[in-house]
Design a protein around this motif. Structure first.
Motif, short mmCIF file in Angstrom:
data_model
loop_
_atom_site.label_atom_id
_atom_site.label_comp_id
_atom_site.label_asym_id
_atom_site.label_seq_id
_atom_site.Cartn_x
_atom_site.Cartn_y
_atom_site.Cartn_z
N ILE A 185 0.84 -1.20 0.00
CA ILE A 185 0.00 0.00 0.00
C ILE A 185 0.87 1.25 0.00
O ILE A 185 0.66 2.19 -0.78
CB ILE A 185 -0.94 0.00 1.22
CG1 ILE A 185 -1.97 -1.13 1.09
CG2 ILE A 185 -1.65 1.35 1.36
CD1 ILE A 185 -2.80 -1.34 2.35
N ILE A 186 1.87 1.27 0.88
CA ILE A 186 2.74 2.45 0.99
C ILE A 186 3.49 2.67 -0.32
O ILE A 186 3.58 3.80 -0.83
CB ILE A 186 3.74 2.26 2.15
CG1 ILE A 186 3.00 2.18 3.49
CG2 ILE A 186 4.77 3.39 2.17
CD1 ILE A 186 3.84 1.63 4.62
N ASN A 187 4.01 1.61 -0.89
CA ASN A 187 4.77 1.73 -2.13
C ASN A 187 3.90 2.25 -3.27
O ASN A 187 4.32 3.10 -4.06
CB ASN A 187 5.36 0.36 -2.49
CG ASN A 187 6.43 0.45 -3.57
OD1 ASN A 187 7.31 1.29 -3.51
ND2 ASN A 187 6.33 -0.41 -4.56
N ALA A 188 2.64 1.74 -3.34
CA ALA A 188 1.73 2.21 -4.39
C ALA A 188 1.41 3.68 -4.21
O ALA A 188 1.35 4.45 -5.19
CB ALA A 188 0.45 1.38 -4.35
N LEU A 189 1.22 4.11 -2.97
CA LEU A 189 0.89 5.51 -2.72
C LEU A 189 2.10 6.41 -2.89
O LEU A 189 1.95 7.59 -3.27
CB LEU A 189 0.29 5.67 -1.32
CG LEU A 189 -1.09 5.03 -1.14
CD1 LEU A 189 -1.58 5.19 0.29
CD2 LEU A 189 -2.10 5.62 -2.12
N ASN A 190 3.30 5.89 -2.63
CA ASN A 190 4.50 6.68 -2.93
C ASN A 190 4.51 7.08 -4.40
O ASN A 190 4.81 8.23 -4.75
CB ASN A 190 5.76 5.86 -2.63
CG ASN A 190 6.07 5.76 -1.14
OD1 ASN A 190 5.48 6.47 -0.33
ND2 ASN A 190 6.97 4.87 -0.79
N LYS A 191 4.19 6.13 -5.27
CA LYS A 191 4.19 6.40 -6.71
C LYS A 191 3.08 7.38 -7.06
O LYS A 191 3.26 8.28 -7.89
CB LYS A 191 4.02 5.10 -7.47
CG LYS A 191 5.19 4.15 -7.30
CD LYS A 191 4.97 2.82 -8.00
CE LYS A 191 6.15 1.89 -7.79
NZ LYS A 191 5.95 0.56 -8.42
N ARG A 192 1.92 7.24 -6.42
CA ARG A 192 0.82 8.16 -6.69
C ARG A 192 1.15 9.56 -6.19
O ARG A 192 0.89 10.56 -6.86
CB ARG A 192 -0.46 7.64 -6.04
CG ARG A 192 -1.67 8.49 -6.37
CD ARG A 192 -2.93 7.96 -5.71
NE ARG A 192 -3.30 6.63 -6.17
CZ ARG A 192 -4.43 6.02 -5.80
NH1 ARG A 192 -5.28 6.63 -4.97
NH2 ARG A 192 -4.72 4.81 -6.24
N ASN A 193 1.74 9.65 -5.00
CA ASN A 193 2.09 10.96 -4.44
C ASN A 193 3.10 11.68 -5.32
O ASN A 193 3.08 12.91 -5.46
CB ASN A 193 2.68 10.79 -3.03
CG ASN A 193 1.64 10.37 -2.01
OD1 ASN A 193 0.44 10.56 -2.22
ND2 ASN A 193 2.08 9.79 -0.92
#
Length: 307
Positions: A185-193
């Motif tokens: 989840i964190i990794n996916a949101l890092n890319k989105r951010n």
């Protein structure tokens, strides 16, 4: 026997994201949603499929070996997949359940799983390179999948989960045991951010709910899967809701889950989802979320483990 693509057609993907309206103190001040990964499949649901979905190549392996306890959702999901795909599967299980097999183990037996019961000392070696090399010699044609499906390939499956969430949100709340789901989840949101965030307040935040005693330990499990990012998503693990340890379910938690299941449109269990929803209820009552926050609670499935 099915092909991998035919098997995937039996799954409900993307899983639904549903508004959630519990009569909890403080719930009226926020917007709540549930990511219903429990609805992916009636037998093999939740984050276990997410973590396995990219571990299985289109040219299927000749055999698979993995690890778990006597009630493992991971082994249950993997055993079902292997049975449907015709892949010989060996489950290395902590403890000897041969005299009194759990409901999960009974399913594995029905699905023609080869089961090896090992003592706790042997099971502790499940990540040791020497022990894994022994297993490779014993099962030369097999791929070995770590306990819980927690491996680098799991992160892409969890990214798929996050990408399916089309509602705007401020927080994702998810139970944490082996760390790969939270890391994904964190990794996916890092890319989105990195592509969408314009200021700190617009960044998504992730709250993990530790379902076992492991302050520091759980954070380490998550960190080992996280690459260094300039756009690090704000995340932390709350250790106040493990209720004494993994699979510990005192009466108050059991009562909460039973009441929830009697009154809501979907069900939870006390090992993972029950602790996550209890945590959200408690945090709302304590004003831990700002008014008008948009919160997605991840339902990771695993209802079979409550048997």
């Amino acid at each position: 026997m099915l092909s991998l693509e035919d098997f995937k057609t039996s799954l409900t993907l993307p899983s639904p994201v549903e508004p959630f309206f519990p009569k909890w103190k403080g719930a009226e001040k926020v917007s709540l949603f549930v990511k219903r990964d429990d609805a992916i499949h009636p037998i093999m649901s939740g984050n276990k499929w997410r973590k396995l979905s990219n571990a299985l190549p289109p040219s299927l392996p000749k055999a698979i070996v993995s690890f778990g306890g006597g009630f493992s959702n991971h082994l249950h999901a993997l055993g079902f997949i292997c049975f449907k795909l015709g892949i010989p599967f060996t489950a290395i299980i902590r403890g000897d359940y041969s005299a009194t097999p759990s409901p999960m183990i009974k399913d594995l037996i029905q699905w023609q799983t080869h089961i090896e019961y090992v003592d706790r000392i042997t099971y502790k070696k499940r990540s040791d390179s020497a022990y894994l090399n022994e297993l490779k010699l014993q099962f030369p044609d097999a791929i070995i999948i770590p306990e819980g499906g927690s491996q680098a390939q799991a992160l892409q499956g969890i990214k798929d989960l996050v990408d399916e969430i089309e509602v705007d949100f401020d927080f994702i709340v998810a139970p944490v045991a082996s760390g790969a789901t939270l890391a994904g989840i964190i990794n996916a949101l890092n890319k989105r951010n990195r592509t969408t965030a314009t200021d700190f307040r617009s960044l998504h935040k992730v709250i993990g709910i530790g379902v076992l005693k492991g302050e520091g330990y759980l954070e380490g499990l998550v960190q080992k899967f996280l690459p260094i990012s300039k756009h690090q998503t704000s995340w932390h693990i709350d250790h106040n809701y493990h209720f004494g340890g993994y699979a510990k379910a005192p009466n108050e938690l059991q009562t909460f889950c039973n009441d929830f299941n009697d009154n809501m449109e979907f069900k939870i269990e006390p090992v993972y989802s029950g602790k996550a929803f209890w945590a959200v209820k408690d945090m709302l009552a304590k004003g831990k979320f700002e008014d008008r926050s948009r919160i997605v609670v991840l339902h990771t499935g695993g209802l079979q483990g409550a048997r």
